[in-house]
Design a protein around this motif. Sequence first.
Motif: not given
Lengths: 458, 628
Positions: A1, A3, A26, A117, A120-121, A123, A125-126, A134
């Motif tokens: 994930m 994060i 982050e 990855k 695009f995750l 946002g 990349i459309d 993917m």
Amino acid sequence: MNIDTIAAISTPMGEGAIGIVRVSGEDAIAVADKIYKGKFPLTVLDSHTINYGHIYDPQSGETIEEVMVSVLRAPKTYTKENMIEINCHGGLVSVNRVLHLVLNQGTRLAEPGEFTKRAFLNGRIDLSQAEGVMDLIRAKTDRAMNVAMNQVEGKLSQRIQKLRQELLETVANVEVNIDYPEYDAEEMTVTILQEKGTFVQKEIERLLQTAHQGKILREGLSTVIVGRPNVGKSSLLNSLVHENKAIVTEIAGTTRDVIEEYVNVRGVPLRLLDTAGIRDTEDIVEKLGVERSRKVLNEAELVLLVLNQNEPLTDSDLELLKLTEENDSIIIVNKADLEDRIDIEYVRKLAGNRPVLATSLVRDEGVDELEEAIRDLFFEGDLDTGDMSYVSNSRHIALLHQAKQSVEEALGAVDADMPVDMIQIDITRAWELLGEVIGDSAQESLIDQLFAQFCLGK
Amino acid sequence: MSSYNGGEFDVIVIGAGHAGVEAGLASARMGANTLMLTLNLDAVAYMPCNPSVGGPAKGIVVREIDALGGEMGKNIDKTHVQMRMLNTGKGPAVRALRAQADKFAYQHEMKRTIEETDNLLLRQGMVEELIVENGEIRGVVTQTGARYSAKSVVVTTGTYLRGKVILGDLSYDSGPNNMQPSVNLSYHLQELGFEMVRFKTGTPPRVNGATIDYTQTEIQPGDDVPRAFSYETTKFITDQLPCWLTYTNETTHELINLNLSRSPMYSGMIEGTGPRYCPSIEDKVVRFNDKPRHQIFLEPEGRNTSEVYVQGLSTSLPEDVQHEILKTVPGLQNVRMMRPGYAIEYDAIVPTQLWPSLETKKISGLFTAGQINGTSGYEEAAGQGIMAGINAARKAQDREALILNRSEAYIGVLIDDLVTKGTNEPYRLLTSRAEYRLLLRHDNADLRLTEKGYEIGLISRERYDKFISKKDKIAVEIERLENSFVKVSPETNAVLEKAGSSPIKEAMNAAVLLKRPELHYDAINLLIPSENDYEEDVKEQVEIQVKYKGYISKQLDQVNRLKKMENKKLPVDLDYLSIKGLAMEARQKLSEVKPLSMAQASRVSGVNPADVSVLLVYMEQGKLKKVD
């Protein structure tokens, strides 16, 4: 994930003028700041700035690399997360050392394609692009998985599986004591946990040693050349440097007089330490004193001890022979072109198992043999670097270190008289981490083990 | 059968076992007009198997039920014959209370509580059909033709649902202990489209205690300290009955091996899946044939009966073999068996057909709880029962469902496991199923859940005020310790040495000092006395929270890391099959489970991190409807 914070080398593996370590997530800026020394902390710098400074090892305080660091704050970055790009001097070795430091600060090595990855995750990349990417990512990850699996299929994997089974049985025993307190299973006492924990800790250490070759390849073998003045240390250094392509030259550290040079000797990268001392042709013992010499020697992974065939052994020579007893070392009897005045039999006796080679560095004789000896000392048989997957290895080593740390925390808890179920928290963590190395960490297996191992029920 | 109108209710609960009673009581206490239907009024809160409540994980569930305003804890506090705290030698996270029940008193007490509860009608009747219109529940029809209408219905059928008792080569349709089974409802549920599974469980023989020679066994007394499950209990039972421990031996095992061919387990007569954690004695002997003996606990079934439960001898061997087996056990050589052990098969629904609220996905307003959801155990049933009751009432009152998450309660772990992963054997809670075991302690169930119990209206204002005051005291006292220093003095070090601790050489923070394993709150309080004389439970919390702070915050970090994923909600009508990026297996599993959050999606078996990533993209792209 998506994060956690990830890091990887973003420039092609191999030799280049610069190498870039990229960090995203982050905590990227905070993490990089922990190993960065510059005019200002990275955390206060404006976004999209490039900053001069040094990367240092917060544990040892040692300066590792002179760098330019780009601070890129979310969302206007490639991944739309906070990002850091550390521009290193280049060369496999220094970039890798910086990466390792970053990984030690709690970041995770990025999976292949993971920066894209995340792009695009988050946002950037459309969706139509994303769906296409993917498939690609999935293929990449699968292949990466295969690579990893192939690699650990051998000895490492078997040993880890054995270790995990050991931990699992221990944890299952703790669990049965907890979930079935009246069941007549052996009470998993802290003493047993301590024994098992110590055993596992030792085993992980041994596993890490098997990764030692990989580490040598990545980080270089710290090497010290020692000997009295005028025995030919400088010539030795020069022939090693000139004979072989220097991967990196002159990384200036914080202390002006410590200079490191990297040379590639038959696939073994040597990191030559304290060469300033050698250049000045000073005696390391005279210069540093016995205690500090011992410390420098202790930290060395390879010691090249140079003697002069043209002179009888001096007290200094004997002292050095004795000081280096514990090291992986090679004794070089130089000036073979001059008259033989040394008691070579006595040298061999003092050398014990250490190789003793004759050279004439001025005539360029014996250097091939020396290089053979260096290689043989660290790699038995053929050195097949093609088989070493840097990425997965690095991940494994990081996981093994974490697993070892968890076991050590568990052992610490034993010392602190913590109850068994607290100690078990870290033991279970170690088991999970080892599982990640071989790609298996299902909670359900614990439940299965519980019922396979014990006859429970009312 | 002619039918008649039985009346209108907000909530109907089918069944009055451990799930049913909690569901009915919660619903009625929340103000919903509730009907509780059971096929035998004498079997309310019946314990068809072991006469005990609690134990590891399960005991914590009982406390959680109590903190939410449920009945199990209070009821066992009033009717136990023995109480013990287990795992006292281990850390606070795994301590667990267990009571031996007077199973008859337990039933009677529960029945009376139900009878005295407003808004709750307890009635005998067997439901055979559900009334469903347009995918919504409307009511139920009983065997006797009564049509009751309701906004929500909770089904808690236990082992009655198409139950079948098996004993040697004998088998017959039956609920537990020869009670009438509920057969038609099972077929009806299948007609409604529910996927069913067949599970099996078993129970040991009961013997006459007067024929046991206890001198050949070891006594297992209760604790001397008065204990209770409920935070509201003030009266403690002091007169306790002991249990007794004995063992099987080689002779027992030989006899079982000799008669294996007569065991329905091995003759293939039993089709249901049995639980690994509750194997029959024949199973234990076969699977663990190197074990020379197995434990047998002799547990009284009540105060006014000689019947004794032979824990450890669960079996479906023929009755004549059971007589013989009992006689091989020390202390039981002359024992008279009163009821034989037996195996029972029953129908359950595949629990992934439920939302985390325990409402079925197929029929709005229909809830299920307990063994019908694939679990085993009174406490697991009761935990689901109270949640189903709460949510059935809230549904009837047009309020949103209450869902406990995995870091809040064992009940949350239990329900999440069931609805997310399903189960292929009767599911039992174990502490090892909880990833945040240290947060889900026995001692802090009230701190975790009282607030929620109060919000939903099951906890009284008085109890809530008391709880808030306790919480404040804990916070104040922890702060005091964290800001106080213990000075070095001969008196200080005398206290420390007396407590078995080493002396201090310089002033030390009181909280740091309390972290020493050998030191307890009272010793610290001697060194820097508080102005207040705190209650034992306050002192206990202060000590635990200070002593294990490091570990607790490790787990809290884990919880917080996952919180982001928990907060990313997924719409229930999402068409997973059309999301191209997902692996085929993930599409199918996700369509089945219909996870409510990204975190739940990631726990579905067969869904890998890449699939979760695809969903995250989908969400970021705004392709998913926003869910509040």
